[in-house]
Each structure stands twice: as structure tokens, then as C-alpha cells.
Design a protein around this motif. Structure first.
Motif, PDB file in Angstrom:
ATOM      1  N   VAL A  93      31.896  28.589  37.308  1.00  0.00           N
ATOM      2  CA  VAL A  93      31.173  29.822  37.662  1.00  0.00           C
ATOM      3  C   VAL A  93      32.045  30.629  38.611  1.00  0.00           C
ATOM      4  CG1 VAL A  93      29.134  30.793  38.775  1.00  0.00           C
ATOM      5  CG2 VAL A  93      28.921  28.736  37.361  1.00  0.00           C
ATOM      6  N   VAL A  94      32.255  31.901  38.304  1.00  0.00           N
ATOM      7  CA  VAL A  94      33.061  32.776  39.156  1.00  0.00           C
ATOM      8  C   VAL A  94      32.306  33.047  40.450  1.00  0.00           C
ATOM      9  CG1 VAL A  94      34.164  35.025  39.372  1.00  0.00           C
ATOM     10  CG2 VAL A  94      34.191  33.832  37.169  1.00  0.00           C
ATOM     11  N   ASP A  95      32.933  32.715  41.570  1.00  0.00           N
ATOM     12  CA  ASP A  95      32.241  32.922  42.845  1.00  0.00           C
ATOM     13  C   ASP A  95      32.862  34.033  43.683  1.00  0.00           C
ATOM     14  OD1 ASP A  95      34.564  31.572  43.876  1.00  0.00           O
ATOM     15  OD2 ASP A  95      33.358  30.900  45.599  1.00  0.00           O
ATOM     16  N   LYS A  96      34.064  34.513  43.286  1.00  0.00           N
ATOM     17  CA  LYS A  96      34.691  35.567  44.082  1.00  0.00           C
ATOM     18  C   LYS A  96      35.738  36.287  43.246  1.00  0.00           C
ATOM     19  CE  LYS A  96      36.761  36.322  48.664  1.00  0.00           C
ATOM     20  NZ  LYS A  96      37.201  35.667  49.917  1.00  0.00           N
ATOM     21  N   ALA A  97      35.852  37.587  43.443  1.00  0.00           N
ATOM     22  CA  ALA A  97      36.870  38.389  42.760  1.00  0.00           C
ATOM     23  C   ALA A  97      37.831  38.962  43.791  1.00  0.00           C
ATOM     24  CB  ALA A  97      36.228  39.516  41.964  1.00  0.00           C
ATOM     25  N   GLY A  98      39.096  39.047  43.422  1.00  0.00           N
ATOM     26  CA  GLY A  98      40.080  39.684  44.269  1.00  0.00           C
ATOM     27  C   GLY A  98      40.028  41.190  44.127  1.00  0.00           C
ATOM     28  N   PRO A  99      40.925  41.907  44.795  1.00  0.00           N
ATOM     29  CA  PRO A  99      40.956  43.368  44.683  1.00  0.00           C
ATOM     30  C   PRO A  99      41.127  43.814  43.232  1.00  0.00           C
ATOM     31  CG  PRO A  99      42.344  42.619  46.494  1.00  0.00           C
ATOM     32  CD  PRO A  99      41.945  41.392  45.740  1.00  0.00           C
ATOM     33  N   GLY A 100      40.438  44.865  42.879  1.00  0.00           N
ATOM     34  CA  GLY A 100      40.473  45.357  41.510  1.00  0.00           C
ATOM     35  C   GLY A 100      39.064  45.464  40.960  1.00  0.00           C
ATOM     36  N   LEU A 101      38.910  46.211  39.896  1.00  0.00           N
ATOM     37  CA  LEU A 101      37.583  46.517  39.357  1.00  0.00           C
ATOM     38  C   LEU A 101      37.072  45.462  38.394  1.00  0.00           C
ATOM     39  CD1 LEU A 101      35.202  48.506  39.038  1.00  0.00           C
ATOM     40  CD2 LEU A 101      36.534  49.665  37.243  1.00  0.00           C
ATOM     41  N   MET A 102      37.914  45.022  37.448  1.00  0.00           N
ATOM     42  CA  MET A 102      37.421  44.248  36.322  1.00  0.00           C
ATOM     43  C   MET A 102      36.870  42.883  36.727  1.00  0.00           C
ATOM     44  SD  MET A 102      37.779  46.424  34.025  1.00  0.00           S
ATOM     45  CE  MET A 102      37.225  45.406  32.671  1.00  0.00           C
ATOM     46  N   GLY A 103      37.481  42.238  37.714  1.00  0.00           N
ATOM     47  CA  GLY A 103      37.017  40.912  38.106  1.00  0.00           C
ATOM     48  C   GLY A 103      35.594  40.891  38.598  1.00  0.00           C
ATOM     49  N   ARG A 104      35.134  42.011  39.131  1.00  0.00           N
ATOM     50  CA  ARG A 104      33.767  42.059  39.666  1.00  0.00           C
ATOM     51  C   ARG A 104      32.712  41.862  38.591  1.00  0.00           C
ATOM     52  NH1 ARG A 104      34.552  47.590  43.294  1.00  0.00           N
ATOM     53  NH2 ARG A 104      36.412  46.878  44.444  1.00  0.00           N
ATOM     54  N   PHE A 105      33.046  42.182  37.347  1.00  0.00           N
ATOM     55  CA  PHE A 105      32.073  42.093  36.267  1.00  0.00           C
ATOM     56  C   PHE A 105      31.759  40.649  35.870  1.00  0.00           C
ATOM     57  CE2 PHE A 105      33.834  46.385  35.611  1.00  0.00           C
ATOM     58  CZ  PHE A 105      32.654  47.119  35.635  1.00  0.00           C
ATOM     59  N   VAL A 106      32.601  39.699  36.282  1.00  0.00           N
ATOM     60  CA  VAL A 106      32.332  38.308  35.907  1.00  0.00           C
ATOM     61  C   VAL A 106      31.869  37.463  37.088  1.00  0.00           C
ATOM     62  CG1 VAL A 106      33.849  38.277  33.906  1.00  0.00           C
ATOM     63  CG2 VAL A 106      34.783  37.749  36.153  1.00  0.00           C
ATOM     64  N   VAL A 107      31.748  38.040  38.269  1.00  0.00           N
ATOM     65  CA  VAL A 107      31.260  37.285  39.427  1.00  0.00           C
ATOM     66  C   VAL A 107      29.843  36.788  39.142  1.00  0.00           C
ATOM     67  CG1 VAL A 107      30.589  37.401  41.854  1.00  0.00           C
ATOM     68  CG2 VAL A 107      32.722  38.448  41.102  1.00  0.00           C
ATOM     69  N   GLY A 108      29.613  35.515  39.383  1.00  0.00           N
ATOM     70  CA  GLY A 108      28.304  34.920  39.144  1.00  0.00           C
ATOM     71  C   GLY A 108      28.107  34.406  37.724  1.00  0.00           C
ATOM     72  N   LYS A 109      29.057  34.648  36.851  1.00  0.00           N
ATOM     73  CA  LYS A 109      28.905  34.238  35.450  1.00  0.00           C
ATOM     74  C   LYS A 109      29.616  32.904  35.184  1.00  0.00           C
ATOM     75  CE  LYS A 109      28.315  38.874  33.546  1.00  0.00           C
ATOM     76  NZ  LYS A 109      28.775  39.859  32.540  1.00  0.00           N
ATOM     77  N   ARG A 110      29.029  32.150  34.253  1.00  0.00           N
ATOM     78  CA  ARG A 110      29.688  30.923  33.792  1.00  0.00           C
ATOM     79  C   ARG A 110      30.776  31.318  32.806  1.00  0.00           C
ATOM     80  NH1 ARG A 110      27.796  26.219  29.863  1.00  0.00           N
ATOM     81  NH2 ARG A 110      27.137  28.040  28.699  1.00  0.00           N
ATOM     82  N   VAL A 111      31.956  30.767  33.008  1.00  0.00           N
ATOM     83  CA  VAL A 111      33.109  31.209  32.225  1.00  0.00           C
ATOM     84  C   VAL A 111      33.923  30.017  31.727  1.00  0.00           C
ATOM     85  CG1 VAL A 111      33.328  33.434  33.406  1.00  0.00           C
ATOM     86  CG2 VAL A 111      34.558  31.428  34.293  1.00  0.00           C
TER      87      VAL A 111
END
Length: 347
Positions: A93-111
Motif C-alpha cells: 500500500v502506497v503510504d507516501k509520495a515524493g515531490p511531483g504530481l502523479m505519485g499523489r494519485f496512488v497514495v493509499g492504494k494497494r499496488v
């Protein structure tokens, strides 16, 4: 276990030096190449922080593939500088995104976590956001953990590279492996015939029950002769081998005129012996396949189509992995020892 100085831990597990308070995680680390059951140890290392375009994933599960153990042994195409952490695929599960826009869309999702540098045998892993692919809710964790390496390899080689037609023979070695069994089921689904080669005679019945069209054992005589008795003098035009050495050579010698052999591994570490006259007169060919290189050539829409294709085939059982025993991270040595057993049941 006391955490080691950051200069001694793998690069991908380091935190920025500006962080005054360091939070540690557990990871399976090897400080030298060797037998995974001997050189792997669970240590506390700094929890990684995602950089630009990256995401951090809290890992749920990761399989043990031959590529992982060869990585630890120093025999894989990707050769790290120890100390390093293995693990090329898994689910989390994504728990944190680095700088940038696209990573924020998968935060909290099972991947599905595709880590082409290794690092998934840990409590957290950092990967580029493109390599953290959301996985449908109806696919359980154990299948999601094995979503990529074997299913994508099987599908890419058969449907996209060889493009095996319906009714044709596909000759494959290491047929009793997880990937081999996927290829047998894929043959039943797509309509091509599978001719399976195994080492042990007692392994034949399981593949016959699974739906293989023919199964032979290398312990019962020369493989090319056994293949010809089944396919006739024309021989098969499509073949796959992850072993190399004597086994891979026998597969190549079994090809019919115009036959193509794809080599997608080298479990023995030994070369395949190729007769140049056969390449010339019979127009046979040998080519290598590495999933990482093949995926790098796919567009984002193409990769998404492949993932949807895989998900559908996992749902109906075609590309589902046979799952064996699960181990906690602390028992990684027992896990790799179990994975190396001949005739073990499941991934």
C-alpha cells in the motif's frame, strides 16, 4: 539488532541526512554474494524517503523468484553493490509520495510493486510511481504479489513475441515450475499445444492432469528423440527455455525447420551449444528475452493494456500462481531454503 550507519546500508534505504530523527524498518540484507540461506540477515535500516517522481510502499508480501535468489548469488543481470536488499516484485500500500504530481494519485492504494533494482524484501520500499500499479480489489494479496514477473513473462513471450498460433506445438523446459504451469494453462486457453519437458518422471502426471498435451522426462532418453516421436519429423517451431546448458541445448536441437527458441533464463549458468549449420540449413534461431527490457519498450497505454490482460487471466485461473507456504520477514532464510527445494508445492 542495532541499526548500522547509513553509509553501510543499501542506497535505496537511506534517509536524507537532514532528518534529525531516524525511523528504522526491518529489511532482509546481504553484505556479500552467496547462498541466500547463508548470507541473508534481517536488519534494522533507515526507512527510505521517496524522491521526486517516487512513492513509498508499505510492503504486504513479496514472492521468492529465481531472479531474486540469483540476485543474492551475484549471478543475475542486475548486479548490486552489497549491502543490498533483494525483491523484484510484490504487493503493498502506497503510504507516501515524493515531490511531483502523479505519485499523489496512488497514495493509499494497494499496488503491485515492480522494483527493477531490488528492495522489496523489506517493510517499506521506494519505487518510481509508474512502477506502483494499482491492483483490482478482487485479486487477493498472494496473487497480487506474484502479479508481474511470471504472468507478464508468459504472456509477453507467447502472445507478443512468438505469437504462437492455435494448433501449434510450444516446447518448454522447466515445465513443472510456476511459470511452466501458467504456460500449460495458457495453451489450453489460447488453443496452442504444450509439449513439456521435466527432469523427474514422477513430475509428469501433474502436468498431464493440468492439461499439457504431452510430457516427457529428460531422464527417460534423449529429448530430441522423444520430441520427434510426438511431433513427427517436422518438430515444433516454438520453444522456451530458462535453464541453459545441456537442457537448453536439447530444446534447441528439438526444433523443427524455421523454429524459434526464446531463452529467458540461465538457471545452470552454462551456455547453450548451437550448431551453426543448423542455424543456416534449418533456419532455426535463438533469441533472448528479459522482461525489464521488453517492458521498457511499452508505452504507458500499452503497459496498462497488458496489466488488464493479466488481471483477467488471473481471475479465471489461467495465470494464477500456485501459492505455497508464507513466511514472515524474520524467517527469510527458512523461506529461501524452502523455495530451493526440488518438488516443492507452490510459489
Amino acid at each position: 539488532m542495532n541499526p548500522r550507519p547509513s553509509a553501510e546500508v543499501p542506497r535505496h534505504t537511506r534517509t536524507p541526512q537532514s532528518n534529525r530523527k531516524r525511523i528504522d524498518m526491518k529489511a532482509a540484507v546481504f553484505s556479500k554474494f552467496g547462498d541466500p540461506a547463508e548470507v541473508l540477515e534481517v536488519r534494522e535500516v533507515p526507512t527510505p524517503e521517496p524522491g521526486p517522481g517516487e512513492v513509498r510502499v508499505r510492503m504486504i508480501a513479496s514472492p521468492i523468484n529465481p531472479s531474486d535468489t540469483m540476485f543474492v548469488e551475484g549471478r543475475y543481470g542486475v548486479r548490486p553493490t552489497p549491502p543490498a536488499v533483494p525483491g523484484f516484485e510484490g504487493v503493498g500500500v502506497v503510504d507516501k509520495a515524493g515531490p511531483g504530481l502523479m505519485g499523489r494519485f496512488v497514495v493509499g492504494k494497494r499496488v503491485v510493486v515492480i522494483n527493477n533494482k531490488g528492495g522489496n524484501w523489506a517493510e517499506y520500499a521506494v519505487v518510481p510511481w509508474k512502477q506502483a500499479r494499482p491492483v483490482p480489489d478482487d485479486i487477493p494479496d498472494d496473487q497480487a504479489a506474484t502479479f508481474f514477473v511470471n504472468p507478464a513473462t508468459a504472456l509477453a513471450m507467447v502472445r507478443h513475441v512468438l505469437k504462437v498460433p492455435k494448433g501449434e506445438w510450444l516446447l518448454l523446459s522447466a515445465a513443472g515450475s510456476t511459470l511452466g504451469k501458467m504456460l500449460v494453462r495458457l495453451g489450453r486457453h489460447d488453443g496452442f499445444k504444450t509439449l513439456c519437458v521435466v527432469r523427474r518422471s514422477e513430475a509428469k502426471q501433474e502436468l498431464i492432469d493440468l492439461g499439457a498435451d504431452a510430457v516427457i522426462s529428460s531422464s527417460e532418453g534423449p529429448v530430441p528423440e522423444q520430441v520427434r516421436r510426438i511431433t513427427g519429423d517436422d518438430g515444433p517451431r516454438y520453444a522456451l527455455d530458462p535453464i541453459g546448458g545441456e537442457a537448453g541445448t536439447a530444446i534447441f536441437q528439438s526444433l523443427g525447420r524455421g523454429g524459434r527458441l526464446i531463452v529467458y533464463g540461465s538457471l545452470t549458468g552454462e551456455p547453450i551449444q548451437v550448431d551453426p549449420r543448423s542455424l543456416i540449413s534449418s533456419r532455426t534461431s535463438v533469441e533472448g528475452f528479459w522482461l525489464g527490457h521488453w517492458m521498457a519498450e511499452r508505452s504507458i497505454p500499452g503497459a496498462l493494456r497488458l496489466f488488464r490482460e493479466i488481471a483477467a487471466l488471473i481471475r479465471n485461473g489461467v495465470l494464477a500462481a500456485d501459492v505455497g507456504r508464507s513466511y514472515p520477514l524474520e524467517q527469510v532464510r527458512d523461506a529461501v531454503r524452502d523455495a530451493g527445494q526440488v518438488g516443492r508445492g507452490g510459489k
